[in-house]
Design an enzyme around this catalytic site. Structure first.
Site, PDB file in Angstrom:
ATOM      1  CE1 TYR A 177      -8.910  -4.704   4.565  1.00 34.11           C
ATOM      2  CE2 TYR A 177      -8.280  -3.036   6.406  1.00 34.11           C
ATOM      3  CZ  TYR A 177      -8.608  -4.308   6.093  1.00 34.11           C
ATOM      4  OH  TYR A 177      -8.862  -5.430   6.984  1.00 34.11           O
TER       5      TYR A 177
ATOM      6  CG  ASP B 148      -2.112  -0.772   0.988  1.00 36.61           C
ATOM      7  OD1 ASP B 148      -2.800  -0.973  -0.155  1.00 36.61           O
ATOM      8  OD2 ASP B 148      -2.635  -1.615   1.885  1.00 36.61           O
TER       9      ASP B 148
END
Ligand SMILES: *C1O[C@H](CO)[C@@H](O)[C@H](O)[C@H]1NC(C)=O
Ligand SMILES: *[C@@H]1O[C@H](CO)[C@@H](O)[C@H](O)[C@H]1NC(C)=O
Ligand SMILES: *[C@@H]1O[C@H](CO)[C@@H](O)[C@H](O)[C@H]1NC(C)=O
Length: 655
Positions: free
Chosen positions: A388, A304
């Site tokens: 997320y 990420d």
């Protein structure tokens, strides 16, 4: 970001909007038609920075330099440095076989392309979607990770496909079973991964979390009375540009596209003497491996930070929602792909919170008591990585502790499951037709230690019973136990794992500076208890690409520019030949890290076996890492914090 008006920026301040524009103009003058994938502060060399920090008035202020990575027509990638004072490109390298960090614009392009691609439309029809419903088809584009069929030369994304019956429905409830591969240079779909066994779209009743949906089910609960936070005289910290002072702490808050918040030059004023503790603290990487072996899910393991960027994906924060109380915000300016400036208002919030009891004692014989309340200072950002969210809180405590608390929330990544199909243990059917796969979130925190000076030593500390058997002279009754300290003298020795059975911690020590009473070195202890091992096996793709995640702790000698443990350009690395990664910096393991300028890389995180309670939106799950002073202060450093209540034995008796 805000700079103090008129003054030159602190050398660690993020590039301002005008500096970004200046850098873009300098690059464009030499290289037309390039897209900017990185345009960020190139941090000053440590030696130069340290000298300036030690004496800001007489030592030379480090120059402002921009770190740039562009993609030129034809997919050619270049890395460069731009000196903003000289207005000159001082370094420029065309690199091949590398894919720089992905941009939001690239991600957004994919959805438009899949909706009109004939082969995707065909797959949608097979899934049970009518041609006139294509506007209800969505995708979360991910970098491809690495797929040996395509290698690293083409810039690719995988489109995780969804259907959204109504605009307000949560798409993750309606996953589609095929996965188009998108070529970013060509702007087209070059392949579609189609499973052998098809799973048609299941048009189940939508489960939503928005107000209309809750109202339709009887409405919101009504038994919550107001809970107000009031700070009538304001907050107790002061912010000067990006430098913060609070309760004996002082530090600088940086921010960049990749790590998001970076804390620099962290020190504590100990009775008038400012003692340095850390040069730089940040999250530097993260990998989210998914545990389903069925093709193409083996490819799901997002980095990420290295592939998307915690700064670029950061939210603009809102008062009363993301943070409460007396808040100060810092904005962020990031370069967009086209070279324009993207301004993120309220990218960072800084505020204090009550933190329960700092210390308390009641004397059982006379009821004399002291109770002192604690408060904490929170520097927070929240970023959204597609489905997320990660709320990153860097928390300073009055007692010298620094805490990193991460709250994980948002929505599960989902895949479709047919009626009667088994998850085979690789996931959970969290709602009808929705299979949420097992996954891990492994974060890497980089700790550039500076405990009372730059020469530090790392130790591993285990709580163990005495080595002597029961009945022996030194352990007659068998009760003896102690803290077994193992000095980590070389990079090889320092490659260590967590052990919950021995309450394992790691100390960053200044062995040149012993506590006058305990005679132990001034230290900061890394206390981290959520440290699963990397579950993909040694030799797996994730294991190769995420070398930092193989162990809980690695320690290296400090070197300028060694910041990103999975490499500068993470998308589409194979893990086979990557240079400039933590694996390479570790060398053959023989380098001495004893009493040297060292950096500790800590990988921690959690394993997520999804459950229906995580759907359709996950209640935030917190996790914590602590850095605690040990043998650092003379004694309890917070006895001068005014108590809420304090009575002595003689006061009680005198009544
Ligand atoms: C991320 O930020 C960098 C500059 O720091 C910029 O070059 C890039 O285009 C940005 N990406 C996105 C997705 O905005
Ligand atoms: C913290 O700062 C205060 C002044 O604000 C000072 O009185 C106190 O001694 C400091 N605490 C320590 C442990 O040095
Ligand atoms: C750190 O130790 C090295 C020897 O390993 C020494 O040369 C250097 O001067 C020391 N630095 C400081 C700041 O004490």
């Amino acid at each position: 970001m805000m700079a103090s008006q008129g003054l030159p920026p602190h050398p660690l301040d993020p590039l301002s909007a005008s500096e970004i524009q200046q850098a873009v103009a300098i690059v464009r003058a030499a290289h037309e038609n390039v897209y900017f994938n990185i345009l960020s502060l190139h941090e000053p060399r440590k030696a130069e920075l340290t000298a300036w920090l030690q004496d800001r008035s007489s030592n030379t202020r480090p120059r402002r330099v921009a770190d740039v990575c562009v993609i030129a027509p034809g997919g050619k990638v270049a890395d460069g440095l731009v000196d903003l004072a000289d207005k000159a490109i001082v370094q420029w390298n065309w690199v091949s076989g590398k894919q720089p960090i992905i941009t939001m614009e690239e991600l957004q392009a994919v959805e438009h392309v899949v909706r009109v691609d004939a082969k995707v439309i065909e797959q949608c029809e097979i899934s049970g979607i009518a041609r006139d419903e294509m506007h209800k088809v969505y995708c979360d584009p991910w970098t491809i990770g690495y797929d040996e069929r395509f290698g690293s030369d083409r810039r690719l994304q995988q489109a995780l496909m969804y259907f959204r019956p109504n605009l307000d429905d949560c798409q993750y409830q309606f996953p589609l079973d095929f996965c188009p591969i998108y070529d970013a240079d060509k702007g087209e779909i070059i392949h579609i991964d189609i499973p052998d066994k098809r799973r048609p779209l299941r048009r189940t009743e939508p489960i939503n979390y928005h107000s209309d949906a809750i109202n339709a089910q009887g409405g919101f609960r009504t038994d919550l009375r107001p809970l107000e936070i009031s700070q009538p005289e304001g907050a107790s910290f002061s912010l000067n540009g990006h430098e913060i002072e609070w309760q004996n702490w002082s530090f600088h808050v940086g921010f960049n596209y990749r790590e998001g918040i970076v804390l620099n030059d962290i020190g504590y004023n100990d009775k008038g003497v400012r003692r340095p503790i850390f040069n730089r603290l940040s999250l530097v990487e993260m990998v989210v491996p998914y545990g389903n072996p069925e093709h193409p899910h083996e490819r799901k393991h997002a980095f990420d930070l290295g592939e998307y960027g915690a700064g670029n994906m950061t939210n603009s924060l809102e008062l009363g929602c993301d943070c409460k109380g007396h808040i100060q915000y810092l904005d962020a300016d990031l370069a967009a792909r086209d070279g324009s400036v993207r301004h993120i208002k309220n990218a960072i919030c800084i505020h204090e919170e009550d933190n329960g009891i700092l210390f308390k004692h009641t004397d059982f014989r006379d009821d004399s008591v002291i109770v002192t309340r604690a408060r904490k200072l929170i520097v927070q950002q929240i970023f959204t990585a597609a489905n997320y969210e990660y709320a990153i809180q860097w928390i300073f405590h009055q007692d010298g502790t620094i805490q990193l608390e991460i709250k994980l929330t948002g929505i599960l990544n989902t895949y479709s499951i047919a009626e009667g199909e088994d998850t085979n243990g690789w996931g959970t059917e969290v709602a009808l037709g929705v299979n949420a796969h097992n996954h891990q979130h492994l974060f890497c925190m980089r700790i550039d230690a500076n405990v009372d000076g730059s020469n530090n030593t790392a130790f591993m500390v285990d709580a163990v019973p005495s080595d002597e058997p029961v009945g022996s002279a030194n352990n007659k009754y068998g009760n003896a136990f102690y803290a077994k300290r193992t000095k980590l003298s070389t990079t090889g020795q320092a490659t260590t794992d967590y052990n919950g059975a021995t309450s394992r911690t790691w100390d960053l020590c200044n062995t040149n500076k012993l506590h006058p009473v305990s005679k132990k070195p001034a230290s900061y202890k890394l206390v981290s208890r959520e440290v699963p091992s990397l579950l993909p096996k040694p030799g797996s793709l994730v294991w190769k690409r995420a070398a930092f995640a193989r162990h809980a702790v690695h320690v290296t000698r400090y070197r300028d520019d060694q910041l990103w443990p999975a490499g500068r350009h993470v998308p589409q690395t194979s893990g086979e030949t990557d240079s400039d990664t933590l694996a390479e910096w570790m060398g053959d393991g023989s380098e001495s890290i004893d009493n040297e300028d060292i950096v500790l890389w800590h990988t921690f995180g959690l394993v997520h076996f999804p459950s229906p309670e995580d759907f359709p939106i996950m209640p935030a799950e917190p996790m914590t890492v602590l850095l605690r002073p040990r043998n650092f202060f003379q004694n309890n450093p917070v006895m001068d914090v005014p108590p809420q209540r304090c009575t002595t034995a003689s006061q009680v008796a005198g009544k």
